[in-house]
Design an enzyme around this catalytic site. Sequence first.
Site, mmCIF file in Angstrom:
data_model
loop_
_atom_site.group_PDB
_atom_site.id
_atom_site.type_symbol
_atom_site.label_atom_id
_atom_site.label_comp_id
_atom_site.label_asym_id
_atom_site.label_seq_id
_atom_site.Cartn_x
_atom_site.Cartn_y
_atom_site.Cartn_z
ATOM 1 N N ARG A 238 0.785 -1.218 -0.138
ATOM 2 C CA ARG A 238 -0.027 0.123 0.040
ATOM 3 C C ARG A 238 0.939 1.355 0.042
ATOM 4 O O ARG A 238 1.780 1.416 0.790
ATOM 5 C CB ARG A 238 -0.801 0.209 1.297
ATOM 6 C CG ARG A 238 -2.067 -0.966 1.252
ATOM 7 C CD ARG A 238 -3.113 -0.650 0.034
ATOM 8 N NE ARG A 238 -4.049 -1.604 0.060
ATOM 9 C CZ ARG A 238 -4.525 -2.643 -0.730
ATOM 10 N NH1 ARG A 238 -3.233 -2.881 -1.533
ATOM 11 N NH2 ARG A 238 -5.413 -3.543 -0.644
ATOM 12 N N GLU A 267 -3.730 7.109 -6.176
ATOM 13 C CA GLU A 267 -3.719 6.494 -7.597
ATOM 14 C C GLU A 267 -4.875 6.668 -8.240
ATOM 15 O O GLU A 267 -6.176 6.831 -7.691
ATOM 16 C CB GLU A 267 -3.596 4.963 -7.144
ATOM 17 C CG GLU A 267 -2.205 4.435 -6.396
ATOM 18 C CD GLU A 267 -2.384 3.169 -5.952
ATOM 19 O OE1 GLU A 267 -1.079 2.750 -5.691
ATOM 20 O OE2 GLU A 267 -3.212 2.498 -6.143
ATOM 21 N N HIS A 286 0.507 -0.224 -10.242
ATOM 22 C CA HIS A 286 -0.368 -0.982 -9.562
ATOM 23 C C HIS A 286 -0.832 -2.313 -10.148
ATOM 24 O O HIS A 286 -2.211 -2.443 -10.398
ATOM 25 C CB HIS A 286 -1.679 -0.248 -8.848
ATOM 26 C CG HIS A 286 -2.139 -0.922 -7.742
ATOM 27 N ND1 HIS A 286 -2.691 -0.117 -6.580
ATOM 28 C CD2 HIS A 286 -2.224 -2.171 -7.312
ATOM 29 C CE1 HIS A 286 -3.201 -0.885 -5.622
ATOM 30 N NE2 HIS A 286 -2.679 -2.224 -5.969
#
Length: 320
Positions: A238, A267, A286
């Site tokens: 994270r 994000e 990601h």
Amino acid sequence: MKIVLLDGYTENPGDLSWDQISSLGELTVYDRTPNDEDEVIKLIGDAEIVITNKCCISKKIIDACSSMKYIAVLATGYNIVDYQYAAEKGIPVSNVPAYGTASVGQFAIALLLEICHHVAHHSDAVHNGAWENCPDWCFWDYPLIELAGKTMGIIGFGRIGQTTGQIAKAMGMNILAAGSRETEEGRKIAEYTDLDTLLAASDVIALHCPLFPETAGIINRETISKMKDGVIIINNSRGQLIVEQDLADALNSGKVYAAGLDVLSSEPVKGDNPLLKAKNCIITPHISWAPKESRQRILDCTEANLRAFLEGSPINVVNF
């Protein structure tokens, strides 16, 4: 039973099938969902089941969509849903645990190996003529790093942390672990220690811990100061585990040699993120979770979650 699936494209850009979900009810899939509560309310309409990936399901949306009886999250993390309020309204929220253990561990090592060898850069250099025109037999533009004999410290040693540790150990690294309850399986891979010892002894630090109030910003100016000079930091857990300005400063000063990051605090990334201009910082969008095999496991588990709900015994429920 009406089923609405929001922001479906990330989970399934076309290489999977929604058939196993559509077999359970009248399914409507929206590939992309606007970040607007009123629009989301319109899309959900009178659906009884809502499936979401990153689209937020807020108190306002729950109140407005009175037909909603169940929320399924196409991920392990479920903070995008106001799950506590959903519980108050009697709406179960289910997630998908443990689908990406192999892929996330693999990606952590991929980030580390890219830092150690800069494979993509050197391949591009060859294709652009640098080797053909080199006066020497070979060349390299970055220091090349051998991992055997070095120490990896893993903060958060659950399923994913242990997978990363197994791969690193197979490459000859010594493994330290902190931030998780000791288990027999974990002791076969790593030596458990306290956080300060891990910070001081590790050549590579990998983050695999959940985001809790006590882990938010765990990598910061103070903890970085306890690390070896030239340490490598890997994070595909994270983004909020890292104070990004502090890491950028450490990269630019050379205290941290390099960082491999698949997650950031916000994000998609914002243009003013200090890590975008930091030295020796690899950032990917990601995607640790995204191999087709992992995404198929998400679909399989979501199907099982929906079937269990429809049969009156919901599973993988996070809010009751």
